[in-house]
Design an enzyme around this catalytic site. Structure first.
Site, mmCIF file in Angstrom:
data_model
loop_
_atom_site.group_PDB
_atom_site.id
_atom_site.type_symbol
_atom_site.label_atom_id
_atom_site.label_comp_id
_atom_site.label_asym_id
_atom_site.label_seq_id
_atom_site.Cartn_x
_atom_site.Cartn_y
_atom_site.Cartn_z
ATOM 1 N N GLY A 1 -55.035 24.955 -34.003
ATOM 2 C CA GLY A 1 -54.208 26.122 -33.691
ATOM 3 C C GLY A 1 -53.859 26.214 -32.211
ATOM 4 C CB ILE B 1 -56.665 29.620 -28.542
ATOM 5 C CG1 ILE B 1 -55.695 30.813 -28.434
ATOM 6 C CG2 ILE B 1 -57.671 29.665 -27.393
ATOM 7 C CD1 ILE B 1 -56.338 32.173 -28.680
ATOM 8 C CG LEU C 1 -53.983 21.188 -41.036
ATOM 9 C CD1 LEU C 1 -53.287 19.873 -41.413
ATOM 10 C CD2 LEU C 1 -54.022 21.325 -39.507
ATOM 11 C CG ASP D 1 -61.079 27.331 -46.185
ATOM 12 O OD1 ASP D 1 -59.948 27.787 -46.428
ATOM 13 O OD2 ASP D 1 -62.022 28.033 -45.768
ATOM 14 C CB SER E 1 -59.553 40.216 -30.300
ATOM 15 O OG SER E 1 -58.470 41.030 -29.955
ATOM 16 C CE1 TYR F 1 -57.436 38.843 -35.745
ATOM 17 C CE2 TYR F 1 -56.910 40.604 -34.194
ATOM 18 C CZ TYR F 1 -57.276 39.299 -34.443
ATOM 19 O OH TYR F 1 -57.506 38.449 -33.381
ATOM 20 C CE LYS G 1 -60.656 37.638 -34.411
ATOM 21 N NZ LYS G 1 -61.065 36.253 -34.604
ATOM 22 C CE1 TYR H 1 -61.318 33.840 -26.778
ATOM 23 C CE2 TYR H 1 -59.625 33.692 -28.463
ATOM 24 C CZ TYR H 1 -60.799 33.235 -27.903
ATOM 25 O OH TYR H 1 -61.435 32.168 -28.474
ATOM 26 C CG PHE H 2 -57.918 41.211 -22.285
ATOM 27 C CD1 PHE H 2 -59.254 40.818 -22.378
ATOM 28 C CD2 PHE H 2 -57.642 42.561 -22.225
ATOM 29 C CE1 PHE H 2 -60.294 41.753 -22.386
ATOM 30 C CE2 PHE H 2 -58.673 43.505 -22.214
ATOM 31 C CZ PHE H 2 -59.990 43.094 -22.296
ATOM 32 C CG ASN I 1 -46.041 39.606 -36.088
ATOM 33 O OD1 ASN I 1 -45.130 40.143 -36.696
ATOM 34 N ND2 ASN I 1 -46.923 38.796 -36.671
ATOM 35 N NE ARG J 1 -50.821 45.736 -25.477
ATOM 36 C CZ ARG J 1 -50.336 46.979 -25.442
ATOM 37 N NH1 ARG J 1 -50.228 47.614 -24.279
ATOM 38 N NH2 ARG J 1 -49.956 47.590 -26.552
HETATM 39 P P1 NAD Z 1 -53.993 30.062 -34.727
HETATM 40 O O1 NAD Z 1 -53.571 30.643 -36.031
HETATM 41 O O2 NAD Z 1 -53.006 29.243 -33.984
HETATM 42 O O3 NAD Z 1 -55.339 29.219 -34.924
HETATM 43 C C1 NAD Z 1 -56.281 29.504 -35.931
HETATM 44 C C2 NAD Z 1 -56.506 28.207 -36.690
HETATM 45 O O4 NAD Z 1 -57.483 28.427 -37.696
HETATM 46 C C3 NAD Z 1 -55.248 27.701 -37.400
HETATM 47 O O5 NAD Z 1 -55.048 26.349 -37.050
HETATM 48 C C4 NAD Z 1 -55.554 27.862 -38.893
HETATM 49 O O6 NAD Z 1 -54.926 26.866 -39.664
HETATM 50 C C5 NAD Z 1 -57.060 27.765 -38.892
HETATM 51 N N1 NAD Z 1 -57.749 28.443 -39.993
HETATM 52 C C6 NAD Z 1 -57.611 29.723 -40.415
HETATM 53 N N2 NAD Z 1 -58.466 29.985 -41.409
HETATM 54 C C7 NAD Z 1 -59.180 28.843 -41.636
HETATM 55 C C8 NAD Z 1 -60.217 28.477 -42.524
HETATM 56 N N3 NAD Z 1 -60.720 29.357 -43.399
HETATM 57 N N4 NAD Z 1 -60.696 27.221 -42.483
HETATM 58 C C9 NAD Z 1 -60.202 26.326 -41.607
HETATM 59 N N5 NAD Z 1 -59.229 26.615 -40.737
HETATM 60 C C10 NAD Z 1 -58.719 27.860 -40.740
HETATM 61 O O7 NAD Z 1 -54.493 31.273 -33.814
HETATM 62 P P2 NAD Z 1 -54.915 31.298 -32.281
HETATM 63 O O8 NAD Z 1 -53.936 32.162 -31.573
HETATM 64 O O9 NAD Z 1 -55.187 29.949 -31.788
HETATM 65 O O10 NAD Z 1 -56.254 32.135 -32.411
HETATM 66 C C11 NAD Z 1 -57.511 31.519 -32.538
HETATM 67 C C12 NAD Z 1 -58.578 32.575 -32.688
HETATM 68 O O11 NAD Z 1 -58.527 33.476 -31.584
HETATM 69 C C13 NAD Z 1 -58.424 33.437 -33.953
HETATM 70 O O12 NAD Z 1 -59.710 33.709 -34.460
HETATM 71 C C14 NAD Z 1 -57.790 34.711 -33.422
HETATM 72 O O13 NAD Z 1 -58.098 35.824 -34.215
HETATM 73 C C15 NAD Z 1 -58.434 34.816 -32.043
HETATM 74 N N6 NAD Z 1 -57.620 35.597 -31.115
HETATM 75 C C16 NAD Z 1 -56.332 35.232 -30.883
HETATM 76 C C17 NAD Z 1 -55.546 35.997 -30.010
HETATM 77 C C18 NAD Z 1 -54.109 35.634 -29.752
HETATM 78 O O14 NAD Z 1 -53.383 36.461 -29.207
HETATM 79 N N7 NAD Z 1 -53.638 34.450 -30.068
HETATM 80 C C19 NAD Z 1 -56.103 37.117 -29.364
HETATM 81 C C20 NAD Z 1 -57.434 37.448 -29.630
HETATM 82 C C21 NAD Z 1 -58.198 36.672 -30.499
HETATM 83 C C1 UD1 Z 2 -51.370 42.304 -30.573
HETATM 84 C C2 UD1 Z 2 -52.261 42.921 -31.613
HETATM 85 C C3 UD1 Z 2 -53.702 42.730 -31.194
HETATM 86 C C4 UD1 Z 2 -53.989 41.238 -31.014
HETATM 87 C C5 UD1 Z 2 -53.003 40.694 -29.974
HETATM 88 C C6 UD1 Z 2 -53.150 39.247 -29.754
HETATM 89 C C7 UD1 Z 2 -50.940 44.728 -32.586
HETATM 90 C C8 UD1 Z 2 -50.795 46.214 -32.715
HETATM 91 N N1 UD1 Z 2 -51.935 44.315 -31.758
HETATM 92 O O1 UD1 Z 2 -51.652 42.915 -29.322
HETATM 93 O O2 UD1 Z 2 -54.590 43.263 -32.148
HETATM 94 O O3 UD1 Z 2 -55.318 41.038 -30.567
HETATM 95 O O4 UD1 Z 2 -51.667 40.949 -30.437
HETATM 96 O O5 UD1 Z 2 -52.739 38.513 -30.868
HETATM 97 O O6 UD1 Z 2 -50.218 43.964 -33.211
HETATM 98 N N2 UD1 Z 2 -43.683 44.284 -27.711
HETATM 99 C C9 UD1 Z 2 -42.330 44.558 -27.664
HETATM 100 N N3 UD1 Z 2 -41.494 43.830 -28.446
HETATM 101 C C10 UD1 Z 2 -41.930 42.834 -29.285
HETATM 102 C C11 UD1 Z 2 -43.317 42.557 -29.328
HETATM 103 C C12 UD1 Z 2 -44.172 43.308 -28.533
HETATM 104 O O7 UD1 Z 2 -41.893 45.441 -26.921
HETATM 105 O O8 UD1 Z 2 -41.122 42.224 -29.976
HETATM 106 C C13 UD1 Z 2 -44.603 45.024 -26.819
HETATM 107 C C14 UD1 Z 2 -45.716 45.777 -27.522
HETATM 108 O O9 UD1 Z 2 -45.312 47.078 -27.843
HETATM 109 C C15 UD1 Z 2 -46.826 45.730 -26.463
HETATM 110 C C16 UD1 Z 2 -46.578 44.400 -25.726
HETATM 111 O O10 UD1 Z 2 -45.227 44.063 -26.008
HETATM 112 O O11 UD1 Z 2 -46.663 46.788 -25.541
HETATM 113 C C17 UD1 Z 2 -47.481 43.272 -26.199
HETATM 114 O O12 UD1 Z 2 -47.393 43.163 -27.614
HETATM 115 P P1 UD1 Z 2 -48.065 41.941 -28.414
HETATM 116 O O13 UD1 Z 2 -47.670 40.661 -27.792
HETATM 117 O O14 UD1 Z 2 -47.758 42.133 -29.852
HETATM 118 O O15 UD1 Z 2 -49.614 42.111 -28.142
HETATM 119 P P2 UD1 Z 2 -50.562 43.396 -28.363
HETATM 120 O O16 UD1 Z 2 -49.844 44.512 -29.007
HETATM 121 O O17 UD1 Z 2 -51.229 43.669 -27.072
#
Ligand code: NAD
Ligand code: UD1
Length: 337
Positions: A10, A12, A33, A58, A124, A148, A152, A176-177, A197, A230
């Site tokens: 994925g 990160i 995947l 998985d 998170s 979600y 966590k 993570y932020f 999103n 943020r």
């Molecule tokens: P991502 O979806 O790119 O990576 C997650 C990976 O896990 C994917 O490759 C997916 O295929 C795999 N996966 C999911 N369920 C699985 C399972 N049951 N078995 C095997 N593989 C599985 O997401 P990411 O952004 O890299 O995030 C990684 C982690 O960090 C997640 O746990 C997410 O909740 C956490 N996190 C992400 C963010 C963010 O903004 N990206 C913020 C806070 C926390």
């Molecule tokens: C979102 C998730 C949070 C998750 C984080 C990282 C929600 C409510 N929160 O956080 O739980 O840990 O992602 O994956 O979904 N924004 C816009 N237009 C857009 C998208 C976002 O204006 O199209 C704004 C949002 O209102 C926010 C900022 O951008 O103020 C950041 O949004 P986003 O990237 O979705 O992250 P978080 O909301 O912080």
């Protein structure tokens, strides 16, 4: 000895594979995947010149986990695997509880069988729930406002209980932020399925012409310019945080939470402006109503990670924008290109 990285294909996870290999660790990846492509791992190998041993399985499958622990000398695990879309978790809560909770329980059960008791978990900033004070500090009260976030929080509690029951464990809960950016090579980056999103992938898809304009969700927040603030953190800084957490976990026992953020808040419009400045690409936008549940401001106090892990973020917003753009421009359709 190797480090097992769940969800390593994925966003990160793939960046973390690189930083772990650069730090001298051998990595083994398990990923189903569901939300990624194995091409990310091929590119990791291209960047580092080192092999990534990959199992397409998985994490809920304990037999598959046992096979991995038998075939490799795993000394610690970084656990990224999970589902992460807030809106989807509200519509499909059971899918989120099933994946995120069951995969963690299966993982720690098999780790226990093989006497591997060091785990770094992807938590998170969402675990702070509706916070009334900024910056967020690890000791503050926790809460969750969607399924979600609850997964966590539950997992943090499960791993904390595990340590309480058996003090041989070492657990790092990394909160993570907002991770954005991409590796400097432009070869790996965030590849969301469908319409993004999150803000940065949305901006970069407007830049590449896949989306028409940015929708700014609200401009009446109590912030510098009325748009949401943020703590954006470069994914490579975040990846390095995992290397530091593994270094720490291998030498210690305990259970600790760490904020991984920069400590700086950036508004939606500030991020949009920084992207335009860094790339020279115009990003048209409209102001839309607020997205339900979005707080005004979220940013970290990351002092604990600095003191205990010796980690601080070093990249600024401009590099986050430049690096996101390099990846997006070179791979307009992500790993499908
Ligand atoms: P991502 O979806 O790119 O990576 C997650 C990976 O896990 C994917 O490759 C997916 O295929 C795999 N996966 C999911 N369920 C699985 C399972 N049951 N078995 C095997 N593989 C599985 O997401 P990411 O952004 O890299 O995030 C990684 C982690 O960090 C997640 O746990 C997410 O909740 C956490 N996190 C992400 C963010 C963010 O903004 N990206 C913020 C806070 C926390
Ligand atoms: C979102 C998730 C949070 C998750 C984080 C990282 C929600 C409510 N929160 O956080 O739980 O840990 O992602 O994956 O979904 N924004 C816009 N237009 C857009 C998208 C976002 O204006 O199209 C704004 C949002 O209102 C926010 C900022 O951008 O103020 C950041 O949004 P986003 O990237 O979705 O992250 P978080 O909301 O912080």
């Amino acid at each position: 000895m190797s480090i097992l990285i769940t969800g390593g294909a994925g966003f990160i996870g793939s960046h973390t594979c690189i930083e772990m290999q650069n730090a001298g660790y051998d990595v083994v990846v398990i990923d189903n995947l569901d939300n990624s492509s194995s091409k990310s791992l091929e590119r990791v190998e291209k960047i580092t010149g080192k092999p990534v041993k990959f199992y397409k399985e998985d994490v809920r499958n304990k037999e598959a986990l046992r096979k991995i622990f038998k075939e490799n000398e795993i000394e610690a695990v970084i656990h990224f695997a999970g589902l992460k879309a807030v809106g989807e978790s509200v519509r499909e809560p059971i899918m989120y509880y099933d994946n995120n909770l069951i995969n963690t329980i299966s993982l720690v059960e098999v780790m226990t069988e093989f006497n591997v008791k060091k785990i770094v978990f992807s938590s998170s900033a969402t675990v702070y729930g509706v916070a009334t004070q900024m910056p967020l500090v690890e000791g503050m009260p926790l809460g969750a406002i969607n399924p979600y976030g609850r997964t966590k929080l539950f997992i943090e509690n499960i791993l904390t209980d595990l340590f309480t029951a058996d003090n041989d464990w070492c657990v790092a809960l990394l909160r993570y932020f907002n991770p954005i950016g991409a590796h400097k090579s432009g070869l790996i980056g965030e590849d969301p399925k469908g319409i993004p999103n999150n803000l940065m992938p949305y901006i970069s898809q407007v830049a590449v012409g896949k989306l028409e304009k940015l929708h700014v969700f609200g401009n009446d927040y109590k912030t510098v310019d009325g748009t949401g603030v943020r703590d954006y953190i470069h994914v490579v800084d975040l990846a390095v945080g995992h290397v530091k957490a593994i270094d720490w976990a291998l030498k210690n026992k305990g259970c600790e939470a760490f904020n991984l953020g920069t400590g700086n808040g950036t508004s939606v419009l500030q991020l949009r402006d920084a992207f335009v400045k860094a790339t020279g690409v115009e990003i048209p936008y409209v102001i839309d109503p607020r997205r339900p549940g979005d707080p005004d401001e979220v940013y970290a106090n990351a002092d604990k990670a600095k003191t205990v892990l010796g980690w601080t973020a070093k990249y600024g917003i401009d590099e986050m924008c430049e690096d996101t753009w390099r990846w997006q421009k070179n791979n307009p359709n992500g790993y499908e290109d």
